[in-house]
Design a protein around this motif. Sequence first.
Motif, short mmCIF file in Angstrom:
data_model
loop_
_atom_site.label_atom_id
_atom_site.label_comp_id
_atom_site.label_asym_id
_atom_site.label_seq_id
_atom_site.Cartn_x
_atom_site.Cartn_y
_atom_site.Cartn_z
N ARG A 1 -1.46 -0.53 -13.65
CA ARG A 1 -2.71 -0.70 -13.14
C ARG A 1 -2.18 -1.46 -11.75
O ARG A 1 -1.66 -2.38 -11.79
N PHE A 2 -3.25 -1.65 -11.00
CA PHE A 2 -3.01 -1.75 -9.94
C PHE A 2 -4.14 -2.41 -9.40
O PHE A 2 -5.13 -2.11 -9.84
N ASP A 3 -3.99 -3.37 -8.06
CA ASP A 3 -5.00 -4.17 -7.40
C ASP A 3 -6.23 -3.21 -7.51
O ASP A 3 -7.59 -3.80 -7.78
N LEU A 4 -5.92 -2.32 -6.13
CA LEU A 4 -6.81 -1.53 -5.30
C LEU A 4 -6.21 0.06 -5.36
O LEU A 4 -5.45 0.10 -5.60
N TYR A 5 -7.34 0.98 -5.77
CA TYR A 5 -7.69 2.55 -5.27
C TYR A 5 -8.62 2.94 -4.26
O TYR A 5 -9.74 2.76 -4.78
N ALA A 6 -7.93 3.46 -3.18
CA ALA A 6 -8.43 3.95 -2.37
C ALA A 6 -8.32 5.34 -2.26
O ALA A 6 -7.29 5.42 -2.17
N GLU A 7 -9.61 5.53 -2.11
CA GLU A 7 -9.49 6.88 -1.38
C GLU A 7 -8.89 7.99 0.20
O GLU A 7 -7.71 8.65 0.50
N VAL B 1 0.96 -1.06 0.00
CA VAL B 1 -0.14 0.35 -0.07
C VAL B 1 0.86 1.08 -0.15
O VAL B 1 1.56 1.52 0.65
N ALA B 2 0.48 1.98 -0.97
CA ALA B 2 1.72 3.34 -0.59
C ALA B 2 0.75 4.43 -1.13
O ALA B 2 -0.77 4.09 -2.52
N ALA B 3 1.42 5.55 -1.34
CA ALA B 3 0.68 6.48 -2.62
C ALA B 3 1.26 7.07 -3.12
O ALA B 3 1.25 8.11 -4.07
N HIS B 4 2.08 6.37 -3.97
CA HIS B 4 3.24 6.91 -4.87
C HIS B 4 3.03 5.46 -5.51
O HIS B 4 4.03 4.83 -5.36
N ALA B 5 2.98 6.11 -7.03
CA ALA B 5 3.02 5.28 -7.72
C ALA B 5 4.11 4.35 -8.29
O ALA B 5 4.11 3.00 -8.45
N TRP B 6 5.61 5.45 -8.08
CA TRP B 6 6.69 4.85 -8.34
C TRP B 6 6.93 3.47 -7.69
O TRP B 6 7.70 2.66 -7.42
N ASP B 7 6.85 3.52 -6.40
CA ASP B 7 6.62 2.58 -5.42
C ASP B 7 5.69 0.80 -5.43
O ASP B 7 6.52 0.13 -5.34
N LEU B 8 4.47 1.30 -6.30
CA LEU B 8 3.76 0.08 -6.20
C LEU B 8 4.57 -0.69 -7.10
O LEU B 8 4.22 -1.55 -7.52
N ARG B 9 5.02 0.40 -8.73
CA ARG B 9 5.65 -0.35 -8.71
C ARG B 9 6.49 -1.48 -8.40
O ARG B 9 7.00 -1.92 -9.75
N GLY B 10 7.58 -0.93 -8.09
CA GLY B 10 8.42 -1.65 -7.68
C GLY B 10 8.18 -3.11 -7.46
O GLY B 10 9.15 -4.17 -7.55
N ALA B 11 6.78 -2.71 -6.25
CA ALA B 11 6.48 -3.82 -5.48
C ALA B 11 5.82 -4.64 -6.39
O ALA B 11 5.93 -6.16 -6.10
N GLN B 12 5.31 -4.39 -7.57
CA GLN B 12 4.83 -5.28 -8.29
C GLN B 12 5.49 -5.63 -9.15
O GLN B 12 5.61 -7.14 -9.97
N ALA B 13 6.59 -5.41 -9.57
CA ALA B 13 7.78 -5.70 -10.51
C ALA B 13 8.63 -7.21 -9.82
O ALA B 13 8.96 -8.52 -10.22
N LEU B 14 8.00 -7.43 -8.45
CA LEU B 14 8.81 -7.93 -7.75
C LEU B 14 7.06 -9.23 -7.48
O LEU B 14 7.65 -10.59 -6.46
N GLY B 15 6.07 -8.93 -7.81
CA GLY B 15 5.11 -10.08 -7.44
C GLY B 15 4.67 -9.46 -6.57
O GLY B 15 3.15 -10.30 -6.18
N LEU B 16 4.43 -8.50 -6.17
CA LEU B 16 3.54 -7.85 -5.11
C LEU B 16 1.84 -7.39 -5.52
O LEU B 16 2.60 -7.31 -6.51
N ARG B 17 1.22 -8.02 -4.59
CA ARG B 17 -0.36 -7.04 -5.49
C ARG B 17 -0.02 -5.71 -4.69
O ARG B 17 0.45 -5.43 -3.29
N THR B 18 -1.12 -4.81 -5.14
CA THR B 18 -1.08 -3.66 -4.86
C THR B 18 -2.29 -2.66 -4.52
O THR B 18 -2.85 -3.11 -5.34
N ALA B 19 -2.09 -1.30 -3.82
CA ALA B 19 -3.18 -1.06 -3.17
C ALA B 19 -3.11 0.80 -3.59
O ALA B 19 -1.44 0.86 -2.41
N TYR B 20 -3.34 1.27 -4.50
CA TYR B 20 -2.74 2.90 -4.32
C TYR B 20 -3.84 3.66 -3.66
O TYR B 20 -5.04 3.42 -3.62
#
Length: 222
Positions: free
Chosen positions: A204-210, A171-190
Amino acid sequence: MAELKIDAVVFDVLGTLVDEPAGLRAGIRALTPSPDAAGTERLLLLWQRHIEREQRRVLDGDRPYVPGDLLDREAAGVGDPAAVEALARSARRLPPWPDTVAGLARIAGRFPLIGLSNASRTALLGLNAHAGLRWHQALSAEDARTYKPDPAVYRLAVTVAGVPPERLLMVAAHAWDLRGAQALGLRTAYVARPVGDPPTPSDRFDLYAEGLADLAGQLGVS
């Protein structure tokens, strides 16, 4: 969308759970009680650019790894050693976003929570205490001797959790951070924050939250 099958939630800290610019502005104002707004923002921007530039140099192999505490002191280069130390300490006293404490407590009722930050171990200790952050484990990029988005940092969370990467939600507010996690196979939530790095149309993240309440709801946490 199919329900995410995850075993633990990994949270970025700076910007996602605490308002880093607000804390640094407070430190600047405490050092110079009557700075004009433009002067405060100029110093804040210089600080942020230094941190980003030097972390990138470490990632690119142009500089040996140094912990975030040292980068903070470099970024606070205002000449007076006491002033440098005061500004660097302000990086450990960052206010939580209004929904952070309750949101973490709510999600922690169902999932193990792992904090994963570019902040040093010492800084994380101060941040956690000041902001009242609740973790089952807090991990610093210092343990990998590099910075996110290097895969070695996300691998710390995978190793601690003891599950495959796809069973972790980053979970992160930074797309660059989520892309890094995604590259290792983690699921992602912005999670949207005023100071974050918003997704691009191609992300393309798994979840988008306010916010964290919204995230908890999407995770089925009551």
